[in-house]
Design a protein around this motif. Structure first.
Motif, PDB file in Angstrom:
ATOM      1  N   VAL A 150       0.838  -1.197   0.000  1.00  0.00           N
ATOM      2  CA  VAL A 150       0.000   0.000   0.000  1.00  0.00           C
ATOM      3  C   VAL A 150       0.875   1.250   0.000  1.00  0.00           C
ATOM      4  CG1 VAL A 150      -1.679   1.332   1.341  1.00  0.00           C
ATOM      5  CG2 VAL A 150      -1.976  -1.140   1.058  1.00  0.00           C
ATOM      6  N   SER A 151       1.990   1.219   0.717  1.00  0.00           N
ATOM      7  CA  SER A 151       2.895   2.371   0.730  1.00  0.00           C
ATOM      8  C   SER A 151       3.429   2.669  -0.664  1.00  0.00           C
ATOM      9  CB  SER A 151       4.058   2.117   1.695  1.00  0.00           C
ATOM     10  OG  SER A 151       3.606   2.084   3.031  1.00  0.00           O
ATOM     11  N   THR A 152       3.758   1.618  -1.399  1.00  0.00           N
ATOM     12  CA  THR A 152       4.224   1.802  -2.778  1.00  0.00           C
ATOM     13  C   THR A 152       3.122   2.401  -3.645  1.00  0.00           C
ATOM     14  OG1 THR A 152       5.753  -0.067  -2.573  1.00  0.00           O
ATOM     15  CG2 THR A 152       5.149   0.620  -4.805  1.00  0.00           C
ATOM     16  N   ALA A 153       1.902   1.864  -3.506  1.00  0.00           N
ATOM     17  CA  ALA A 153       0.775   2.376  -4.283  1.00  0.00           C
ATOM     18  C   ALA A 153       0.459   3.816  -3.893  1.00  0.00           C
ATOM     19  CB  ALA A 153      -0.445   1.483  -4.071  1.00  0.00           C
ATOM     20  N   TRP A 154       0.592   4.128  -2.611  1.00  0.00           N
ATOM     21  CA  TRP A 154       0.281   5.472  -2.128  1.00  0.00           C
ATOM     22  C   TRP A 154       1.113   6.523  -2.860  1.00  0.00           C
ATOM     23  CZ3 TRP A 154      -3.568   6.758   1.225  1.00  0.00           C
ATOM     24  CH2 TRP A 154      -3.583   8.067   1.708  1.00  0.00           C
ATOM     25  N   ASP A 155       2.379   6.235  -3.039  1.00  0.00           N
ATOM     26  CA  ASP A 155       3.255   7.184  -3.727  1.00  0.00           C
ATOM     27  C   ASP A 155       2.819   7.412  -5.168  1.00  0.00           C
ATOM     28  OD1 ASP A 155       4.787   7.425  -1.437  1.00  0.00           O
ATOM     29  OD2 ASP A 155       6.249   5.918  -2.062  1.00  0.00           O
ATOM     30  N   THR A 156       2.197   6.398  -5.773  1.00  0.00           N
ATOM     31  CA  THR A 156       1.716   6.528  -7.148  1.00  0.00           C
ATOM     32  C   THR A 156       0.407   7.293  -7.215  1.00  0.00           C
ATOM     33  OG1 THR A 156       2.768   4.432  -7.797  1.00  0.00           O
ATOM     34  CG2 THR A 156       0.954   5.226  -9.185  1.00  0.00           C
ATOM     35  N   TYR A 157      -0.500   7.016  -6.281  1.00  0.00           N
ATOM     36  CA  TYR A 157      -1.856   7.550  -6.374  1.00  0.00           C
ATOM     37  C   TYR A 157      -2.023   8.929  -5.732  1.00  0.00           C
ATOM     38  CZ  TYR A 157      -3.144   2.789  -7.760  1.00  0.00           C
ATOM     39  OH  TYR A 157      -3.236   1.592  -8.398  1.00  0.00           O
ATOM     40  N   ASP A 158      -1.279   9.223  -4.673  1.00  0.00           N
ATOM     41  CA  ASP A 158      -1.429  10.525  -4.019  1.00  0.00           C
ATOM     42  C   ASP A 158      -0.619  11.562  -4.793  1.00  0.00           C
ATOM     43  OD1 ASP A 158      -1.962  12.590  -2.277  1.00  0.00           O
ATOM     44  OD2 ASP A 158      -0.526  11.915  -0.751  1.00  0.00           O
ATOM     45  N   ARG A 186      -3.977  12.179   1.220  1.00  0.00           N
ATOM     46  CA  ARG A 186      -5.188  11.407   0.925  1.00  0.00           C
ATOM     47  C   ARG A 186      -5.199  11.085  -0.567  1.00  0.00           C
ATOM     48  NH1 ARG A 186     -10.247  14.658   3.004  1.00  0.00           N
ATOM     49  NH2 ARG A 186      -9.236  16.260   1.710  1.00  0.00           N
ATOM     50  N   VAL A 187      -5.934  10.038  -0.926  1.00  0.00           N
ATOM     51  CA  VAL A 187      -6.038   9.662  -2.340  1.00  0.00           C
ATOM     52  C   VAL A 187      -7.487   9.821  -2.766  1.00  0.00           C
ATOM     53  CG1 VAL A 187      -5.858   7.789  -4.016  1.00  0.00           C
ATOM     54  CG2 VAL A 187      -4.084   8.068  -2.279  1.00  0.00           C
ATOM     55  N   GLY A 188      -7.724  10.797  -3.606  1.00  0.00           N
ATOM     56  CA  GLY A 188      -9.065  10.997  -4.131  1.00  0.00           C
ATOM     57  C   GLY A 188      -9.374  10.022  -5.252  1.00  0.00           C
ATOM     58  N   TRP A 189     -10.666   9.807  -5.507  1.00  0.00           N
ATOM     59  CA  TRP A 189     -11.047   8.905  -6.588  1.00  0.00           C
ATOM     60  C   TRP A 189     -10.482   9.388  -7.926  1.00  0.00           C
ATOM     61  CZ3 TRP A 189     -11.772   4.695  -8.830  1.00  0.00           C
ATOM     62  CH2 TRP A 189     -12.365   4.612 -10.092  1.00  0.00           C
ATOM     63  N   GLU A 190     -10.526  10.681  -8.171  1.00  0.00           N
ATOM     64  CA  GLU A 190     -10.013  11.185  -9.450  1.00  0.00           C
ATOM     65  C   GLU A 190      -8.512  10.946  -9.572  1.00  0.00           C
ATOM     66  OE1 GLU A 190     -11.118  15.146 -10.304  1.00  0.00           O
ATOM     67  OE2 GLU A 190     -13.277  14.728 -10.340  1.00  0.00           O
ATOM     68  N   GLU A 191      -7.776  11.084  -8.471  1.00  0.00           N
ATOM     69  CA  GLU A 191      -6.343  10.806  -8.505  1.00  0.00           C
ATOM     70  C   GLU A 191      -6.088   9.350  -8.866  1.00  0.00           C
ATOM     71  OE1 GLU A 191      -3.788  13.257  -5.347  1.00  0.00           O
ATOM     72  OE2 GLU A 191      -5.549  12.357  -4.425  1.00  0.00           O
ATOM     73  N   LEU A 192      -6.805   8.455  -8.218  1.00  0.00           N
ATOM     74  CA  LEU A 192      -6.607   7.029  -8.471  1.00  0.00           C
ATOM     75  C   LEU A 192      -7.005   6.677  -9.901  1.00  0.00           C
ATOM     76  CD1 LEU A 192      -7.307   4.144  -6.016  1.00  0.00           C
ATOM     77  CD2 LEU A 192      -8.035   3.927  -8.385  1.00  0.00           C
ATOM     78  N   ARG A 193      -8.147   7.224 -10.324  1.00  0.00           N
ATOM     79  CA  ARG A 193      -8.616   6.948 -11.689  1.00  0.00           C
ATOM     80  C   ARG A 193      -7.606   7.431 -12.719  1.00  0.00           C
ATOM     81  NH1 ARG A 193     -13.288  10.700 -13.239  1.00  0.00           N
ATOM     82  NH2 ARG A 193     -11.454  12.071 -13.408  1.00  0.00           N
ATOM     83  N   ASN A 194      -7.126   8.653 -12.561  1.00  0.00           N
ATOM     84  CA  ASN A 194      -6.208   9.214 -13.551  1.00  0.00           C
ATOM     85  C   ASN A 194      -4.857   8.512 -13.541  1.00  0.00           C
ATOM     86  OD1 ASN A 194      -8.167  11.045 -14.319  1.00  0.00           O
ATOM     87  ND2 ASN A 194      -7.395  12.682 -12.983  1.00  0.00           N
ATOM     88  N   ALA A 195      -4.383   8.139 -12.342  1.00  0.00           N
ATOM     89  CA  ALA A 195      -3.093   7.447 -12.251  1.00  0.00           C
ATOM     90  C   ALA A 195      -3.168   6.061 -12.868  1.00  0.00           C
ATOM     91  CB  ALA A 195      -2.647   7.351 -10.794  1.00  0.00           C
TER      92      ALA A 195
END
Length: 328
Positions: free
Chosen positions: A118-126, A132-141
């Protein structure tokens, strides 16, 4: 653009996994759908011979247990003392380690690999680094930036990607328990590892049903179940393991014997009831260390039985001798 399609496919494969047709003699690959807790340790639980490797790996996690094996006994006990303080602070802070606090610590150490992923993913999505990771951030990433109405216009099989996007958004909404469209680290963990969270159980079941229910009748028929495991070549005889899976479906998956799996039966299959392994180990450690039998552990009680909780150069050498003796 081809580069966008290739990058998108790579991200989706990393997130969702890729499944190909299994080799006919490779066995039931569909077992990957079943979410079962890994054992706390692969070492034998053999305290009677002075081999506490299972307890060390259960209490510390496998990688940290290896680190302790390189410490002197004094260093190992000092670090254990700090862990005891952390366990108590994470609980009620009353100066004692309760069964619940011990169980929570063991569960925490066993989920270290999940926190790391999750820490690795966090750096990509935030992407805006606001914590925090918004839905738009996650979707766009994950899927790339698109103007409204132009989603996936530049990739092949756009409808498939649209369905995957909708599925991800639905899962995100369930993981986002406070409904603010912003995922905390805990909520992102639930999104990425839904099988670990009771409130995500229904979404795991729904996604499994959608994957397997090809005729869209709301159930998993035996042929749909088999199709997830095996794809026969023309004229090929069905392997024995596939026939065994058919029998497994009838005997153990289809609990009410109506010929197909409903949502409840899918849940029993992919998220089977499991023993609370951290609780079992916590009970064991408490029983072996609670010298005054008051149902809780003092720091002194834990440190007096330190070699059951953690290893060191000395205990590692002793366990090696024990294993060597048993092999003779």
């Amino acid at each position: 653009m081809m580069w966008r399609a290739s990058l998108l496919l790579l991200l989706l494969l990393l997130r969702h996994g890729a499944q190909g047709k299994p080799s006919p003699d490779a066995g039931p690959h569909g077992q990957g759908r079943v979410h079962q807790a890994a054992p706390l340790s692969d070492a034998p639980h053999d305290d009677s011979h002075g081999n506490f490797q299972y307890d060390h790996e259960a209490f510390l996690g496998r990688e940290v247990a290896k680190e302790f094996d390189q410490l002197t006994p004094e260093e190992s006990q000092a670090r254990l003392g700090r862990i005891v303080d952390r366990m108590d602070r994470a609980g009620d802070g009353d100066g004692w380690v309760s069964l619940a606090e011990l169980r929570a610590w063991i569960a925490h150490t066993q989920q270290r690999h999940i926190r790391d992923s999750v820490s690795t993913a966090w750096d990509t999505y935030d992407t805006d680094r606001d914590g925090r990771v918004g839905w738009e951030e996650l979707r766009n990433a994950t899927y790339g930036h698109y103007a409204p109405g132009e989603e996936f216009h530049d990739v092949e099989d756009a409808e498939t990607y649209k369905k995957m996007l909708a599925r991800d958004e639905r899962r995100f909404r369930v993981a986002d328990q406070d409904g603010d469209s912003m995922a905390t680290r805990e909520e992102l963990t639930a999104f990425l590892h839904p099988e670990e969270f009771p409130h995500m159980r229904d979404i795991v079941i729904a996604e499994t049903l959608e994957d397997l229910d090809r005729n869209k009748d709301g159930y998993v028929q035996v042929e749909e179940y088999i199709a997830d495991l095996y794809s026969a070549e023309p004229g090929e005889e069905e392997p024995a393991w596939v026939q065994t899976e058919r029998q497994q479906f009838r005997d153990f998956r289809d609990l009410n014997k109506d010929g197909h799996l409903d949502g409840s039966e899918v849940g029993h299959w992919v998220l089977p009831p499991a023993q609370d392994q951290p609780l079992v180990e916590a009970n064991h450690l408490l029983h072996e260390s609670d010298t005054d039998k008051d149902g809780r552990l003092s720091k002194a009680e834990i440190l007096s039985n330190w070699n059951m909780f953690v290893g060191s150069q000395a205990t590692n050498y002793g366990e090696d001798l024990t294993r060597h003796h048993d092999e003779l």
